[in-house]
Design a protein around this motif. Structure first.
Motif, PDB file in Angstrom:
ATOM      1  N   ALA A 186       0.827  -1.208   0.000  1.00 47.32           N
ATOM      2  CA  ALA A 186       0.000   0.000   0.000  1.00 47.32           C
ATOM      3  C   ALA A 186       0.861   1.257   0.000  1.00 47.32           C
ATOM      4  O   ALA A 186       0.575   2.226  -0.729  1.00 47.32           O
ATOM      5  N   PHE A 187       1.921   1.257   0.811  1.00 45.24           N
ATOM      6  CA  PHE A 187       2.825   2.410   0.854  1.00 45.24           C
ATOM      7  C   PHE A 187       3.475   2.621  -0.511  1.00 45.24           C
ATOM      8  O   PHE A 187       3.541   3.751  -1.017  1.00 45.24           O
ATOM      9  N   ALA A 188       3.943   1.536  -1.121  1.00 46.49           N
ATOM     10  CA  ALA A 188       4.586   1.637  -2.436  1.00 46.49           C
ATOM     11  C   ALA A 188       3.608   2.140  -3.488  1.00 46.49           C
ATOM     12  O   ALA A 188       3.958   2.980  -4.336  1.00 46.49           O
ATOM     13  N   LEU A 189       2.381   1.652  -3.460  1.00 50.73           N
ATOM     14  CA  LEU A 189       1.366   2.110  -4.422  1.00 50.73           C
ATOM     15  C   LEU A 189       1.077   3.594  -4.245  1.00 50.73           C
ATOM     16  O   LEU A 189       0.904   4.329  -5.228  1.00 50.73           O
ATOM     17  N   SER A 190       1.049   4.059  -2.997  1.00 51.07           N
ATOM     18  CA  SER A 190       0.775   5.487  -2.758  1.00 51.07           C
ATOM     19  C   SER A 190       1.933   6.349  -3.247  1.00 51.07           C
ATOM     20  O   SER A 190       1.717   7.444  -3.781  1.00 51.07           O
ATOM     21  N   VAL A 191       3.176   5.863  -3.084  1.00 52.37           N
ATOM     22  CA  VAL A 191       4.339   6.588  -3.613  1.00 52.37           C
ATOM     23  C   VAL A 191       4.241   6.698  -5.132  1.00 52.37           C
ATOM     24  O   VAL A 191       4.460   7.763  -5.723  1.00 52.37           O
ATOM     25  N   CYS A 192       3.917   5.595  -5.778  1.00 52.04           N
ATOM     26  CA  CYS A 192       3.806   5.577  -7.246  1.00 52.04           C
ATOM     27  C   CYS A 192       2.699   6.508  -7.721  1.00 52.04           C
ATOM     28  O   CYS A 192       2.865   7.248  -8.703  1.00 52.04           O
ATOM     29  N   ARG A 193       1.559   6.462  -7.051  1.00 52.82           N
ATOM     30  CA  ARG A 193       0.424   7.307  -7.428  1.00 52.82           C
ATOM     31  C   ARG A 193       0.792   8.779  -7.305  1.00 52.82           C
ATOM     32  O   ARG A 193       0.528   9.581  -8.211  1.00 52.82           O
ATOM     33  N   GLU A 194       1.417   9.152  -6.205  1.00 50.84           N
ATOM     34  CA  GLU A 194       1.799  10.550  -5.992  1.00 50.84           C
ATOM     35  C   GLU A 194       2.819  10.999  -7.033  1.00 50.84           C
ATOM     36  O   GLU A 194       2.713  12.095  -7.605  1.00 50.84           O
ATOM     37  N   GLY A 195       3.807  10.138  -7.311  1.00 54.00           N
ATOM     38  CA  GLY A 195       4.830  10.502  -8.287  1.00 54.00           C
ATOM     39  C   GLY A 195       4.283  10.651  -9.685  1.00 54.00           C
ATOM     40  O   GLY A 195       4.655  11.582 -10.418  1.00 54.00           O
ATOM     41  N   ASP A 196       3.398   9.754 -10.082  1.00 54.30           N
ATOM     42  CA  ASP A 196       2.852   9.812 -11.438  1.00 54.30           C
ATOM     43  C   ASP A 196       1.921  11.002 -11.635  1.00 54.30           C
ATOM     44  O   ASP A 196       1.758  11.503 -12.755  1.00 54.30           O
ATOM     45  N   ASP A 197       1.300  11.464 -10.548  1.00 49.80           N
ATOM     46  CA  ASP A 197       0.397  12.621 -10.647  1.00 49.80           C
ATOM     47  C   ASP A 197       1.133  13.953 -10.596  1.00 49.80           C
ATOM     48  O   ASP A 197       0.589  14.983 -10.992  1.00 49.80           O
ATOM     49  N   ARG A 198       2.373  13.951 -10.117  1.00 45.74           N
ATOM     50  CA  ARG A 198       3.074  15.209  -9.850  1.00 45.74           C
ATOM     51  C   ARG A 198       3.640  15.838 -11.117  1.00 45.74           C
ATOM     52  O   ARG A 198       4.219  15.171 -11.973  1.00 45.74           O
ATOM     53  N   GLN A 199       3.479  17.146 -11.234  1.00 38.12           N
ATOM     54  CA  GLN A 199       4.096  17.925 -12.307  1.00 38.12           C
ATOM     55  C   GLN A 199       5.325  18.639 -11.742  1.00 38.12           C
ATOM     56  O   GLN A 199       5.249  19.266 -10.680  1.00 38.12           O
ATOM     57  N   VAL A 200       6.462  18.520 -12.428  1.00 35.63           N
ATOM     58  CA  VAL A 200       7.684  19.172 -11.954  1.00 35.63           C
ATOM     59  C   VAL A 200       8.194  20.142 -13.011  1.00 35.63           C
ATOM     60  O   VAL A 200       7.849  20.046 -14.193  1.00 35.63           O
ATOM     61  N   ASN A 201       9.009  21.100 -12.576  1.00 36.85           N
ATOM     62  CA  ASN A 201       9.591  22.093 -13.482  1.00 36.85           C
ATOM     63  C   ASN A 201      10.983  21.631 -13.907  1.00 36.85           C
ATOM     64  O   ASN A 201      11.944  21.775 -13.158  1.00 36.85           O
ATOM     65  N   THR A 202      11.076  21.062 -15.072  1.00 37.66           N
ATOM     66  CA  THR A 202      12.354  20.547 -15.550  1.00 37.66           C
ATOM     67  C   THR A 202      13.185  21.664 -16.182  1.00 37.66           C
ATOM     68  O   THR A 202      12.674  22.723 -16.532  1.00 37.66           O
ATOM     69  N   ASN A 203      14.489  21.413 -16.293  1.00 46.58           N
ATOM     70  CA  ASN A 203      15.366  22.329 -17.023  1.00 46.58           C
ATOM     71  C   ASN A 203      16.440  21.491 -17.709  1.00 46.58           C
ATOM     72  O   ASN A 203      16.434  20.262 -17.618  1.00 46.58           O
ATOM     73  N   THR A 204      17.358  22.128 -18.378  1.00 42.41           N
ATOM     74  CA  THR A 204      18.304  21.376 -19.209  1.00 42.41           C
ATOM     75  C   THR A 204      19.502  20.860 -18.427  1.00 42.41           C
ATOM     76  O   THR A 204      19.888  19.702 -18.568  1.00 42.41           O
ATOM     77  N   PHE A 205      20.097  21.703 -17.582  1.00 40.16           N
ATOM     78  CA  PHE A 205      21.375  21.357 -16.963  1.00 40.16           C
ATOM     79  C   PHE A 205      21.316  21.165 -15.452  1.00 40.16           C
ATOM     80  O   PHE A 205      22.324  20.851 -14.839  1.00 40.16           O
ATOM     81  N   GLY A 206      20.139  21.344 -14.841  1.00 41.26           N
ATOM     82  CA  GLY A 206      20.095  21.318 -13.389  1.00 41.26           C
ATOM     83  C   GLY A 206      20.500  22.681 -12.842  1.00 41.26           C
ATOM     84  O   GLY A 206      20.907  23.585 -13.580  1.00 41.26           O
TER      85      GLY A 206
END
Length: 541
Positions: free
Chosen positions: A517-537
């Motif tokens: 259940a904990f692993a499924l909740s981690v996966c669900r949260e990660g797949d739903d999350r939008q992040v601000n990517t960039n090229t070089f960090g």
């Protein structure tokens, strides 16, 4: 609802014996974990006198009180490399997934009380696994660093690929996933790059140092004499070099600042709140999971008994239940999280492989995560299976497992042999999470089979060369067979596998539902999350 009606007789002699054997195996790995902690804590008093907080106390200060923490790979390196008595298990690195200021994070603490926190090759693999988990699940990573750096006795075998850890840090930053590092001690040479490649850096006044070469090496290489503070002290990096971002007054203050930074990320502000899902507990106690797997690995058992104690309400909607009962497929929910489950009741047949491949595609279509409950001797062999297309259908199964994009979570219940390990989302197929029960086995084949194969090859070689199978020759072949069996048994058991990071840790069978259940909740949260990517960090300017 399609509720599983358990056939497990918990009063039977077989169940009681199975439970006893599994409980002993649980006690064994828990005992190893406990002894590692006790050995480290025995060294703590002299460091406490210097104002340093022991690693596990640092972890407690960092995490939200009372929140769940899933520790990972606790037995990394057990009886491997320089660990001759098991006391160095864990890779000098305490790591897992927990909550900091309400934010779920990958959390890592250098265990400087175990071999000075030095990094062995397997310890390095554990560190890279944590970076992979952060990237894959879009989790911020918080490090409390105090390491002796790479183990110089062992680094010669791995240095050529050691830069991969730094490359992963760079990719994490570019992917928009923050890394926060508190340096509690000295960070030298390559060790100085880990905190510097982090996005946020905290140094402790009069305690932290970071440099490419310490005073002794500097004097030997150039003749220059400099103090720790002049070369790489916390104040120098804060006021002159500008490498540091936050200056802490002591260990506890550094951890406080890390918590404050995590809180200020606003990490959850744009994340929709997960719905509150009502869910029913399984109809059968989790503790009964310890009594399901027979002591004799050759004795079959019904994987539905495991599912009945993991699934909400023991509800299992089986897919193609009348088409090859040896490979189970169906839908369940675990603490409200839907998932497709694939389990083994026998070797994988051509029909079973085709059925599983189709089911995986259905889960891919609906975006449903997959849970693999593994107990397989592999794909069925013989004339009939070959003519049924076992290779062709097995390839479809492996291709579906490999290319599906939904999260895969694997639990090694008992045996995981040969290509069956690949089909059931073993380590090589990159599941999001992979955990093992204490008596599980991962191997190319059974030890007795391997010994028999080598025996037949050796006998054929003797006869082919014109020799005879006399008493001396047979004695040699007997020894070869027994040596092969013993070697494979030693290398394929759960402790040996987890030591080499072939899983994310051994778990008590009774904890399977909560871990999934904990692993499924981690996966669900990660797949739903939008992040601000960039090229070089984020560059440290």
């Amino acid at each position: 609802m399609a509720v599983i009606e358990s056939q497990l007789d918990t009063q039977s002699e077989d169940y009681q014996n199975n439970h006893k054997v599994m409980t002993a195996a649980v006690d064994e790995f828990r005992g190893i974990e406990r002894r590692v902690i006790e050995a480290a804590q025995a060294k703590a008093p002299r460091y406490i006198k210097k104002g340093l907080i022991p690693p596990r106390e640092r972890l407690s200060l960092l995490l939200d009180a009372g929140s769940p923490f899933l520790e990972l790979s606790t037995l990394c390196g057990y009886m491997q490399e320089e660990d001759t008595d098991g006391s160095a298990a864990g890779g000098s690195y305490i790591a897992g997934i927990g909550y900091i200021s309400g934010v779920r994070c990958v959390v890592a603490v250098d265990d400087y009380l175990t071999k000075g926190g030095s990094i062995s090759p397997l310890g390095g693999l554990k560190r890279m696994r944590m970076l992979d988990l952060a990237l894959e699940n879009k989790l911020p990573m918080v490090n409390l660093s105090q390491s002796g750096g790479g183990n110089l006795k062992l680094v010669g075998d791995t240095f050529g690929t050691s830069g991969a850890m730094f490359a992963k840090q760079c990719r994490l930053s570019a992917a928009g996933i923050p890394q926060i590092t508190v340096v509690h001690g000295s960070a030298t040479a390559g060790g100085a790059y880990q905190p510097t490649l982090s996005d946020y850096l905290v140094l402790v006044r009069k305690q932290s140092t970071m440099y490419l070469a310490g005073p002794p090496l500097l004097k030997a290489a150039t003749g220059e004499i400099a103090t720790d503070e002049e070369l790489g002290g916390a104040e120098m990096h804060s006021e002159i070099a500008g490498t540091n971002d936050y200056l802490a007054e002591n260990d506890a203050d550094g951890i406080r600042i890390a918590r404050d930074i995590t809180a200020k990320l606003g990490w959850n502000k744009r994340q929709s709140l997960p719905p509150q899902i009502d869910h029913a507990a399984p109809l059968y106690p989790a503790a009964e999971l310890r009594g399901i797997v027979p002591e004799d690995a050759k004795t079959p058992f019904d994987m539905r008994e495991v599912i009945a104690r993991v699934a909400d309400g023991s509800d299992f909607l089986e897919f193609k239940g009348d088409f090859d009962n040896g490979t189970l497929c169906g839908h369940i929910e675990v603490e409200g999280y839907p998932c497709g489950v694939i389990g083994n009741n026998s070797p994988i047949t051509a029909k079973g492989a085709a059925k599983a491949a189709q089911f995986i595609q259905l889960c891919e279509q609906s975006g449903t995560p997959l849970l693999f409950l593994t107990n397989t001797t592999g794909f069925l062999v013989g004339t009939e299976p070959e003519q049924a297309g076992i290779i062709k259908h097995g390839a479809k199964f492996i291709q579906a497992v490999t290319n599906c994009t939904v999260p895969k979570i694997t639990i090694l219940i008992a045996g995981s042999y040969g290509a069956g390990n690949y089909a059931m989302a073993g380590r090589g197929m990159d599941p999001r999470f992979l955990f093992a029960w204490p008596r599980s086995v991962v191997s190319v084949m059974g030890p007795a089979q391997a010994g028999s194969v080598l025996r037949q090859v050796a006998e054929a070689k003797v006869l082919r060369s014109g020799g005879e199978l006399n008493e001396d020759t047979l004695a040699f072949i007997d020894g070869l067979e027994q040596e092969t069996i013993q070697d494979m048994e030693a290398r394929s058991n759960a402790l040996a596998n987890t030591a080499r990071i072939w899983d994310d840790g051994i778990i008590d069978p009774a904890d399977t539902r909560s871990v999934v259940a904990f692993a499924l909740s981690v996966c669900r949260e990660g797949d739903d999350r939008q992040v601000n990517t960039n090229t070089f960090g984020v560059g440290r300017l």
